[in-house]
Design a protein around this motif. Sequence first.
Motif, PDB file in Angstrom:
ATOM      1  N   UNK A  55       0.854  -1.173   0.000  1.00 22.25           N
ATOM      2  CA  UNK A  55       0.000   0.000   0.000  1.00 22.25           C
ATOM      3  C   UNK A  55       0.901   1.237   0.000  1.00 22.25           C
ATOM      4  N   UNK A  56       0.593   2.197  -0.872  1.00 26.97           N
ATOM      5  CA  UNK A  56       1.336   3.458  -0.864  1.00 26.97           C
ATOM      6  C   UNK A  56       0.342   4.597  -0.686  1.00 26.97           C
ATOM      7  N   UNK A  57       0.856   5.689  -0.176  1.00 23.60           N
ATOM      8  CA  UNK A  57       0.006   6.873  -0.025  1.00 23.60           C
ATOM      9  C   UNK A  57      -0.291   7.434  -1.407  1.00 23.60           C
ATOM     10  N   UNK A  58      -1.465   8.000  -1.607  1.00 26.33           N
ATOM     11  CA  UNK A  58      -1.771   8.580  -2.920  1.00 26.33           C
ATOM     12  C   UNK A  58      -0.868   9.777  -3.197  1.00 26.33           C
ATOM     13  N   UNK A  59      -0.655  10.041  -4.480  1.00 21.41           N
ATOM     14  CA  UNK A  59       0.094  11.231  -4.880  1.00 21.41           C
ATOM     15  C   UNK A  59      -0.715  12.465  -4.500  1.00 21.41           C
ATOM     16  N   UNK A  60      -0.028  13.546  -4.182  1.00 22.01           N
ATOM     17  CA  UNK A  60      -0.714  14.813  -3.975  1.00 22.01           C
ATOM     18  C   UNK A  60      -0.206  15.799  -5.024  1.00 22.01           C
ATOM     19  N   UNK A  61      -1.102  16.602  -5.545  1.00 23.97           N
ATOM     20  CA  UNK A  61      -0.763  17.617  -6.541  1.00 23.97           C
ATOM     21  C   UNK A  61      -1.104  18.963  -5.933  1.00 23.97           C
ATOM     22  N   UNK A  62      -0.106  19.853  -5.885  1.00 19.50           N
ATOM     23  CA  UNK A  62      -0.297  21.165  -5.274  1.00 19.50           C
ATOM     24  C   UNK A  62       0.060  22.245  -6.286  1.00 19.50           C
ATOM     25  N   UNK A  63      -0.850  23.165  -6.511  1.00 17.57           N
ATOM     26  CA  UNK A  63      -0.593  24.300  -7.399  1.00 17.57           C
ATOM     27  C   UNK A  63       0.208  25.351  -6.637  1.00 17.57           C
ATOM     28  N   UNK A  64       1.182  25.932  -7.317  1.00 16.32           N
ATOM     29  CA  UNK A  64       1.980  26.995  -6.718  1.00 16.32           C
ATOM     30  C   UNK A  64       1.118  28.242  -6.546  1.00 16.32           C
ATOM     31  N   UNK A  65       1.283  28.923  -5.437  1.00 16.30           N
ATOM     32  CA  UNK A  65       0.561  30.182  -5.233  1.00 16.30           C
ATOM     33  C   UNK A  65       1.394  31.365  -5.713  1.00 16.30           C
ATOM     34  N   UNK A  66       2.673  31.143  -5.983  1.00 12.81           N
ATOM     35  CA  UNK A  66       3.531  32.221  -6.476  1.00 12.81           C
ATOM     36  C   UNK A  66       3.809  32.111  -7.969  1.00 12.81           C
ATOM     37  N   UNK A  67       3.705  30.937  -8.526  1.00  5.53           N
ATOM     38  CA  UNK A  67       3.939  30.725  -9.954  1.00  5.53           C
ATOM     39  C   UNK A  67       2.652  30.257 -10.620  1.00  5.53           C
ATOM     40  N   UNK A  68       1.721  31.165 -10.780  1.00  2.42           N
ATOM     41  CA  UNK A  68       0.457  30.868 -11.438  1.00  2.42           C
ATOM     42  C   UNK A  68       0.593  31.172 -12.923  1.00  2.42           C
ATOM     43  N   UNK A  69      -0.145  30.445 -13.751  1.00  2.66           N
ATOM     44  CA  UNK A  69      -0.146  30.719 -15.186  1.00  2.66           C
ATOM     45  C   UNK A  69      -0.634  32.155 -15.383  1.00  2.66           C
ATOM     46  N   UNK A  70       0.224  32.995 -15.980  1.00  2.00           N
ATOM     47  CA  UNK A  70      -0.098  34.402 -16.120  1.00  2.00           C
ATOM     48  C   UNK A  70       0.292  34.853 -17.525  1.00  2.00           C
ATOM     49  N   UNK A  71      -0.653  35.374 -18.270  1.00  2.00           N
ATOM     50  CA  UNK A  71      -0.420  35.809 -19.644  1.00  2.00           C
ATOM     51  C   UNK A  71       0.116  37.241 -19.708  1.00  2.00           C
ATOM     52  N   UNK A  72       0.220  37.919 -18.595  1.00  2.00           N
ATOM     53  CA  UNK A  72       0.779  39.257 -18.560  1.00  2.00           C
ATOM     54  C   UNK A  72      -0.197  40.319 -19.034  1.00  2.00           C
ATOM     55  N   UNK A  73       0.344  41.477 -19.385  1.00  2.00           N
ATOM     56  CA  UNK A  73      -0.447  42.637 -19.796  1.00  2.00           C
ATOM     57  C   UNK A  73      -0.382  42.777 -21.313  1.00  2.00           C
ATOM     58  N   UNK A  74      -1.525  43.099 -21.925  1.00  2.00           N
ATOM     59  CA  UNK A  74      -1.590  43.239 -23.388  1.00  2.00           C
ATOM     60  C   UNK A  74      -2.612  44.301 -23.748  1.00  2.00           C
ATOM     61  N   UNK A  75      -2.512  44.781 -24.961  1.00  2.00           N
ATOM     62  CA  UNK A  75      -3.486  45.739 -25.472  1.00  2.00           C
ATOM     63  C   UNK A  75      -4.786  45.029 -25.820  1.00  2.00           C
ATOM     64  N   UNK A  76      -5.886  45.757 -25.764  1.00  2.00           N
ATOM     65  CA  UNK A  76      -7.178  45.207 -26.180  1.00  2.00           C
ATOM     66  C   UNK A  76      -7.134  44.941 -27.680  1.00  2.00           C
ATOM     67  N   UNK A  77      -7.957  44.031 -28.124  1.00  2.00           N
ATOM     68  CA  UNK A  77      -8.032  43.688 -29.542  1.00  2.00           C
ATOM     69  C   UNK A  77      -7.895  42.189 -29.730  1.00  2.00           C
ATOM     70  N   UNK A  78      -8.407  41.709 -30.835  1.00  2.00           N
ATOM     71  CA  UNK A  78      -8.417  40.266 -31.089  1.00  2.00           C
ATOM     72  C   UNK A  78      -6.996  39.751 -31.318  1.00  2.00           C
TER      73      UNK A  78
END
Length: 169
Positions: free
Chosen positions: A37-60
């Motif tokens: 028996x093994x403990x289940x894997x845990x997945x933790x999202x970073x609170x400092x390295x979140x997916x971030x697309x940055x700043x951009x101008x409006x428009x398609x």
Amino acid sequence: MNKILLPLTAVALCFTAQQAMAATATASTPANARAKIIAPLTVTASTTDELNFGTMLAGERTVTVSPAGVRSATPDKALLVEDNTEKAGKFTVTNSGSAVTGKISLPTSATVSNETKTLDVKNFTSSPAANTDVSFGASTEISVGASLEVKADATEGSYTGTYNITINY
């Protein structure tokens, strides 16, 4: 009377011989059974390295952040380097037992929204790559990138949302 008895005796002997031939022998011995028996894997999202697309101008346009944190856009003149916030999302997979082999599964899409508009996030990619065998040791980091599809009518403001990754093992 002897003539009747003799055939009946022969028939009785035939049935007894058949029963003796049909008997089987059995034997048994104990065998080992095991489990780990093994403990289940845990997945933790970073609170400092979140997916971030940055700043951009409006428009398609489409803005992409790679798992390495490299940002690009079509058209590329729309990106602003105002705050250098663009980065890949980071997850840590933790395993308290021995290494476990599994596959990373990414979402097909997600959304981010402000108070009035919703934008699509698609084309998720990761490092290590999704759907390949990965050996998850005591601690394994996963980097995630994706593409943001900015609509022509996107309004000014901050857009937020969530997405999930899954480890199949």
